[in-house]
Structures are given as C-alpha cells and as structure tokens.
Scaffold this active site. Structure first.
Site, PDB file in Angstrom:
ATOM      1  CG  ASN A 175      -1.698   1.216   1.452  1.00 62.33           C
ATOM      2  OD1 ASN A 175      -1.787   2.055   0.549  1.00 62.33           O
ATOM      3  ND2 ASN A 175      -2.294   1.363   2.629  1.00 62.33           N
ATOM      4  CD1 TRP A 176       3.168   0.971  -3.083  1.00 68.13           C
ATOM      5  CD2 TRP A 176       3.252   2.276  -4.900  1.00 68.13           C
ATOM      6  NE1 TRP A 176       3.748   0.250  -4.078  1.00 68.13           N
ATOM      7  CE2 TRP A 176       3.816   1.016  -5.220  1.00 68.13           C
ATOM      8  CE3 TRP A 176       3.199   3.261  -5.897  1.00 68.13           C
ATOM      9  CZ2 TRP A 176       4.327   0.725  -6.484  1.00 68.13           C
ATOM     10  CZ3 TRP A 176       3.697   2.965  -7.158  1.00 68.13           C
ATOM     11  CH2 TRP A 176       4.257   1.716  -7.435  1.00 68.13           C
ATOM     12  CE  LYS A 177      -0.094   3.326   4.761  1.00 67.51           C
ATOM     13  NZ  LYS A 177      -0.007   3.466   6.208  1.00 67.51           N
TER      14      LYS A 177
ATOM     15  CG  HIS B 190      -5.759   1.894   5.429  1.00 75.75           C
ATOM     16  ND1 HIS B 190      -5.302   2.900   6.246  1.00 75.75           N
ATOM     17  CD2 HIS B 190      -4.729   1.012   5.296  1.00 75.75           C
ATOM     18  CE1 HIS B 190      -4.042   2.639   6.581  1.00 75.75           C
ATOM     19  NE2 HIS B 190      -3.672   1.498   6.022  1.00 75.75           N
TER      20      HIS B 190
ATOM     21  CD  GLU C 229      -2.852   5.623   6.810  1.00 81.59           C
ATOM     22  OE1 GLU C 229      -2.854   5.649   5.568  1.00 81.59           O
ATOM     23  OE2 GLU C 229      -1.920   5.116   7.475  1.00 81.59           O
TER      24      GLU C 229
ATOM     25  CD  GLU D 132      -3.274  -2.469   7.604  1.00 79.65           C
ATOM     26  OE1 GLU D 132      -2.179  -2.650   7.104  1.00 79.65           O
ATOM     27  OE2 GLU D 132      -3.987  -1.478   7.352  1.00 79.65           O
TER      28      GLU D 132
ATOM     29  N   GLY E 257       2.822   2.389  10.716  1.00 79.18           N
ATOM     30  CA  GLY E 257       3.781   3.476  10.519  1.00 79.18           C
ATOM     31  C   GLY E 257       4.515   3.881  11.782  1.00 79.18           C
TER      32      GLY E 257
ATOM     33  CB  SER F  47       5.615  -1.592  11.816  1.00 80.30           C
ATOM     34  OG  SER F  47       5.216  -0.257  12.068  1.00 80.30           O
TER      35      SER F  47
ATOM     36  N   GLY G  78       2.928  -1.045   4.277  1.00 79.68           N
ATOM     37  CA  GLY G  78       2.952   0.368   3.909  1.00 79.68           C
ATOM     38  C   GLY G  78       4.374   0.798   3.575  1.00 79.68           C
ATOM     39  N   GLY G  79       5.038   1.424   4.542  1.00 78.77           N
ATOM     40  CA  GLY G  79       6.369   2.016   4.337  1.00 78.77           C
ATOM     41  C   GLY G  79       7.353   1.102   3.627  1.00 78.77           C
TER      42      GLY G  79
HETATM   43  P1  PGA Z   1       3.032   0.405   7.590  1.00 79.70           P
HETATM   44  O1  PGA Z   1       1.543   0.609   7.012  1.00 79.70           O
HETATM   45  O2  PGA Z   1       3.553  -0.874   7.024  1.00 79.70           O
HETATM   46  O3  PGA Z   1       3.793   1.610   7.111  1.00 79.70           O
HETATM   47  O4  PGA Z   1       2.920   0.351   9.076  1.00 79.70           O
HETATM   48  C1  PGA Z   1       0.677  -0.486   6.874  1.00 79.70           C
HETATM   49  C2  PGA Z   1      -0.646  -0.029   6.339  1.00 79.70           C
HETATM   50  O5  PGA Z   1      -1.118   1.056   6.721  1.00 79.70           O
HETATM   51  O6  PGA Z   1      -1.282  -0.732   5.523  1.00 79.70           O
END
Ligand code: PGA
Length: 253
Positions: A9-11, A96, A98, A168, A174, A214, A235-236
């Site tokens: 997930n590149w966001k 998600h 966010e 999650e 993050g 993470s 994500g990251g």
């Molecule tokens: P993260 O994000 O790996 O940067 O913690 C995961 C996500 O939000 O899907």
C-alpha cells in the site's frame, strides 16, 4: 491450503517514474511465485501504468486504495467501481484505518463499498484494527467483532471467496511497533471464529487474513510463519525494493 498475499500500500507516495522503477525492481528481484499473490496498490493516478509495467506477470495484481460507494454521477473527486474495472483493477483496499480516521468512513460506509466492489467483481481487502486506546482498554476483540460483522453485512456466502481481510492494529501502522506474531495470530484466529459464526467453517478456513502494521523484511518471516497469518499489507516497506522483495521471499519459503 491458503495462498499468501503480499500487498504493498503506497498510500500518497511516489511519483510516476519512482513507481515504475519500484515495480520493475521488485519484479526483477523475485522468481516465479508459487505460494504468493503480489499486489501493488499505488495511488489511483498510477494504477494503469503500473498495470502495464506488470505486463500480465503471473500472480501479480494491482489494487486501488479506496473506491466510491456510489454508482456514478455528481461526486467530485471520487472514483467508481466501473472506472477501476475499466482499467483492469482486481482488488480494492477498503476501510483502511486512515480512511476511517481522517475521512470519517464508518463501518456502514465501508460495508456499502464492500458490497459495491463484490457486485462488480472487484475483490475487497477489508481492513480492521483497534486503536491504541482500545488496545490498552482490552477492547481489541469487541472492536474487531463489530468491524468484521458490520463490514461483511449482507455479503453472501458465495461472495466470501472473493473477500480478503486485513488485521492492522492502528497503533502498529507506521510506528515501527509490530504486534508480536503470537498476538497477531491470536487475533487472526479470533477473526476466523467470528467469520465461522457468521458463515461456516469452510468459509472461515479458506479466508485469507493479512497482517499489517510495520511489517518489514526483518520481521515478515516470523509473522508469516504463523498458522492464521496469510500474508501482509505493507505500507512504508513496500516503497523500498529490497524490503518488499525480502517480504515476498519470506512468503515464498
Ligand atoms: P506500515 O503501514 O507498514 O507503514 O505500518 C501499513 C498499512 O497502513 O497498511
């Protein structure tokens, strides 16, 4: 036997050029995928070009990060299921944290999106997870139960084969904090029980449940080794070739 999914997930990150070279780098770094489906989830704008870079590579797909629950019409800034289908998008991340936290997406809205995606042959990756306060207050399972039950409201048994769940914990996204593999596996097991109570054991046993928060190359192996963890929503670390390749390799072991 459930296959793994490793979804990046590149966001709201990367340029078009960075995205293309990231995907090329990852595809060059992996061999034939035997146990894993790899999914790239760039921003809407880049979905089509990333699909072209993937060039029908087996077991590699694209996913959107969100989708409107509306059919079409006067919804400025939104993207519909038919637009996603039009460019060959197979998956969509829905609910998600966010989206829930910054854009007010309730369980009911997430459910409308899940139903809309399924009705149009797009596979939803439904995200659930508790906040730090809820975790501290021992409310993890009740929060998850509500999100799973409401998120899957009116989803037919037949459509469940197209649904992917992602657990999650919001406090792990993050932050560099990861749930322990045992704790994550335990929550995934509880999710399976909830799904079994809503449907049956065949649905719950075949459901792919991803862990997110993470995940990186150095912790993916121990997470993916757990019985109830069928992949990762990353994500990251999905923005770095070596990291993402490392996670995919630990899934293929
Ligand atoms: P993260 O994000 O790996 O940067 O913690 C995961 C996500 O939000 O899907």
């Amino acid at each position: 036997m459930r296959k793994n999914i490793i979804a990046g997930n590149w966001k709201m990150n990367s340029s078009s050029e960075e995205g293309r070279s990231l995907v090329k780098g990852v595809l060059d770094g992996i061999h034939e995928l035997k146990k894993t489906t790899v999914i790239f989830s760039p921003p809407f704008l880049y979905l089509k070009e990333i699909k072209d870079v993937i060039n029908n590579r087996e077991n590699v797909s694209i996913s959107a990060q969100n989708m409107s629950q509306q059919e079409n019409g006067a919804f400025t800034g939104e993207v519909s299921h038919s637009m996603l289908k039009d460019i060959g998008c197979d998956y969509v991340i829905l609910g998600h944290s966010e989206r829930r936290q910054y854009y007010g997406e309730t369980n009911e809205i997430v459910n409308e999106k899940v139903l809309k995606a399924l009705a149009n042959n797009i596979k939803p990756i439904l995200c659930v997870g508790e906040t730090f306060e809820e975790y501290e207050a021992g409310k993890t399972l009740s929060v998850i139960k509500e999100q799973v039950t409401k998120g899957l409201n009116s989803v037919s048994e037949g459509d469940m084969s197209s649904v992917v769940l992602a657990y999650e914990p919001v406090w792990a996204i993050g932050t560099g904090k990861t749930s322990t593999p045992e704790n994550a596996d335990n929550v995934h097991g509880e999710i399976r029980k909830i799904v079994e109570s809503l449907y049956n054991s065949s649905v719950s046993n075949s459901l792919q449940i991803l862990y997110g928060g993470s995940v990186k190359a150095s912790n993916s192996e121990s997470l993916l080794a757990m019985e109830n963890i069928d992949g990762a929503l990353v994500g990251g670390a999905s923005l770095k070739v070596d990291e993402f390749v490392g996670i995919i390799k630990s899934s293929e072991q």
